[in-house]
Design an enzyme around this catalytic site. Structure first.
Site, PDB file in Angstrom:
ATOM      1  N   HIS A   1       0.813  -1.218   0.000  1.00  0.00           N
ATOM      2  CA  HIS A   1       0.000   0.000   0.000  1.00  0.00           C
ATOM      3  C   HIS A   1       0.848   1.271   0.000  1.00  0.00           C
ATOM      4  CE1 HIS A   1      -3.251  -2.791   1.658  1.00  0.00           C
ATOM      5  NE2 HIS A   1      -3.644  -2.409   0.461  1.00  0.00           N
TER       6      HIS A   1
ATOM      7  N   ASP B   1      -9.971  -3.200   0.280  1.00  0.00           N
ATOM      8  CA  ASP B   1      -9.523  -3.299   1.676  1.00  0.00           C
ATOM      9  C   ASP B   1      -9.269  -1.926   2.281  1.00  0.00           C
ATOM     10  OD1 ASP B   1      -6.698  -2.549   1.063  1.00  0.00           O
ATOM     11  OD2 ASP B   1      -6.633  -4.505   0.095  1.00  0.00           O
TER      12      ASP B   1
ATOM     13  N   GLU C   1     -14.668   0.114  -6.431  1.00  0.00           N
ATOM     14  CA  GLU C   1     -14.549  -1.325  -6.156  1.00  0.00           C
ATOM     15  C   GLU C   1     -15.782  -2.041  -6.693  1.00  0.00           C
ATOM     16  OE1 GLU C   1     -13.954  -4.934  -5.379  1.00  0.00           O
ATOM     17  OE2 GLU C   1     -12.328  -3.681  -4.570  1.00  0.00           O
TER      18      GLU C   1
ATOM     19  N   GLY D   1     -14.803  -0.755 -12.642  1.00  0.00           N
ATOM     20  CA  GLY D   1     -13.740   0.229 -12.783  1.00  0.00           C
ATOM     21  C   GLY D   1     -13.507   0.662 -14.216  1.00  0.00           C
TER      22      GLY D   1
ATOM     23  N   ASP E   1      -5.325  -0.816  -8.255  1.00  0.00           N
ATOM     24  CA  ASP E   1      -5.061  -1.679  -7.092  1.00  0.00           C
ATOM     25  C   ASP E   1      -5.909  -2.937  -7.255  1.00  0.00           C
ATOM     26  OD1 ASP E   1      -4.579  -2.816  -4.654  1.00  0.00           O
ATOM     27  OD2 ASP E   1      -5.414  -1.182  -3.462  1.00  0.00           O
ATOM     28  N   SER E   2      -5.557  -3.737  -8.248  1.00  0.00           N
ATOM     29  CA  SER E   2      -6.418  -4.846  -8.656  1.00  0.00           C
ATOM     30  C   SER E   2      -5.923  -6.186  -8.131  1.00  0.00           C
ATOM     31  CB  SER E   2      -6.479  -4.915 -10.183  1.00  0.00           C
ATOM     32  OG  SER E   2      -5.215  -5.288 -10.699  1.00  0.00           O
ATOM     33  N   THR E   3      -6.794  -7.177  -8.260  1.00  0.00           N
ATOM     34  CA  THR E   3      -6.378  -8.551  -8.062  1.00  0.00           C
ATOM     35  C   THR E   3      -5.537  -8.960  -9.262  1.00  0.00           C
ATOM     36  OG1 THR E   3      -8.416  -9.328  -9.106  1.00  0.00           O
ATOM     37  CG2 THR E   3      -8.438  -9.113  -6.711  1.00  0.00           C
ATOM     38  N   ASP E   4      -5.145 -10.223  -9.317  1.00  0.00           N
ATOM     39  CA  ASP E   4      -4.326 -10.712 -10.416  1.00  0.00           C
ATOM     40  C   ASP E   4      -5.129 -10.734 -11.720  1.00  0.00           C
ATOM     41  OD1 ASP E   4      -1.892 -11.407  -8.821  1.00  0.00           O
ATOM     42  OD2 ASP E   4      -3.372 -12.608  -7.754  1.00  0.00           O
TER      43      ASP E   4
END
Length: 281
Positions: free
Chosen positions: A62, A86, A106, A139, A156-159
């Site tokens: 972060h 998060d 999100e 997004g 700020d993403s997941t894979d």
């Protein structure tokens, strides 16, 4: 009987964590969501079986995904975070006094809700700050609908699988450029060069095709496969390696420092070879 979390993001390697307690596990509209308490790294957010963050080392990710771009921009007032339910990235953004508004976009409301409940120290009430706007939605669509509005966009993403796959496409970076102001900056987490070199290379090339200044920087994040993670930053004007970072930060950090800002752009030879030439076996 011991209970272990087995993460198989990499097809030929796995990471395992001994679980103390499962705090929540559910199927949302978009993904499988779990928050578990582990002996080694504390509580973890797990999406589709892949660890996203842990209490013990979340600050590395972060801080690096936030302070590198925000100190590169001379006066970041409006920042967009795509993903990041998060709340940790918003927490770090709001440490910068120039920021007037931070938007969190999100797609999965359950991530925001469960992280507030079970991982409250990550957001540290940042999502309730008057400067923060939480938007639940897609997004890609949000970026497409906002032009010349944000000074910094953070992916700020997941894979790059499932719901997040479109966030790694070259055409999306063109839309991000349109979403940014004339001297805007974008940054994204871009996986590990050890196990996923093709993704690191592709994102770097796609960014470079859109942004005149594109750089790769690295951080040591124990939770993630290999422990060595890349971020790609694209800028319309400002060079992140020449950012005027103050010698003494006006806020507390655990990982990021002014010296580390510059040092994170010093790449090992194999990573230089990867991004500046063709991928070799």
């Amino acid at each position: 009987m011991d209970l272990w979390l087995k993460e198989g993001q990499i097809s030929d390697a796995v990471m395992t964590y001994k679980i103390k307690e499962t705090l929540v596990r559910k199927k949302t509209e978009y993904q499988d969501l779990a928050i578990v308490d582990t002996y080694a790294l504390g509580r973890m957010l797990v999406l589709d079986g892949i660890v996203q963050t842990s209490i013990k080392d979340e600050y590395v990710y972060h801080e690096m995904i936030t302070h590198i771009p925000l100190y590169t921009h001379p006066n970041p007032k409006k920042v967009l975070v795509v993903g990041g339910g998060d709340g940790g990235t918003i927490r770090e953004i709001l440490k910068h006094p120039s920021v007037e508004k931070a938007v969190l976009c999100e797609i999965d409301e359950e991530v925001v809700k469960e992280c507030k409940k079970h991982l409250p120290e990550i957001s540290n009430n940042a999502l309730e700050d008057s400067r923060c706007e939480v938007f639940i939605g897609d997004g890609i669509k949000y970026v497409n609908e906002h032009k010349n509005e944000f000074d910094v966009v953070i992916i700020d993403s997941t894979d790059p699988f499932g719901a997040a796959e479109g966030l790694f496409g070259g055409s999306f970076y063109g839309k991000i450029s349109e979403c940014l102001t004339e001297d805007g900056i974008f940054v994204a987490q871009t996986e590990t060069p050890f196990y996923l070199p093709e993704i690191v290379k592709r994102v770097y090339d796609d960014s470079k095709a859109v942004f005149p200044v594109t750089k790769l920087f690295m951080a040591a994040i124990p939770t993630y496969p290999s422990g060595y993670w890349s971020f790609t930053i694209g800028s319309k004007k400002h060079d992140p390696e020449k950012a005027p970072v103050p010698e003494v930060l006006p806020f507390e950090t655990k990982y990021y420092t002014p010296r580390l800002h510059s040092a994170s752009f010093v790449l090992p030879k194999f990573v230089e070879n990867l991004i500046f030439a063709n991928i070799s076996e």
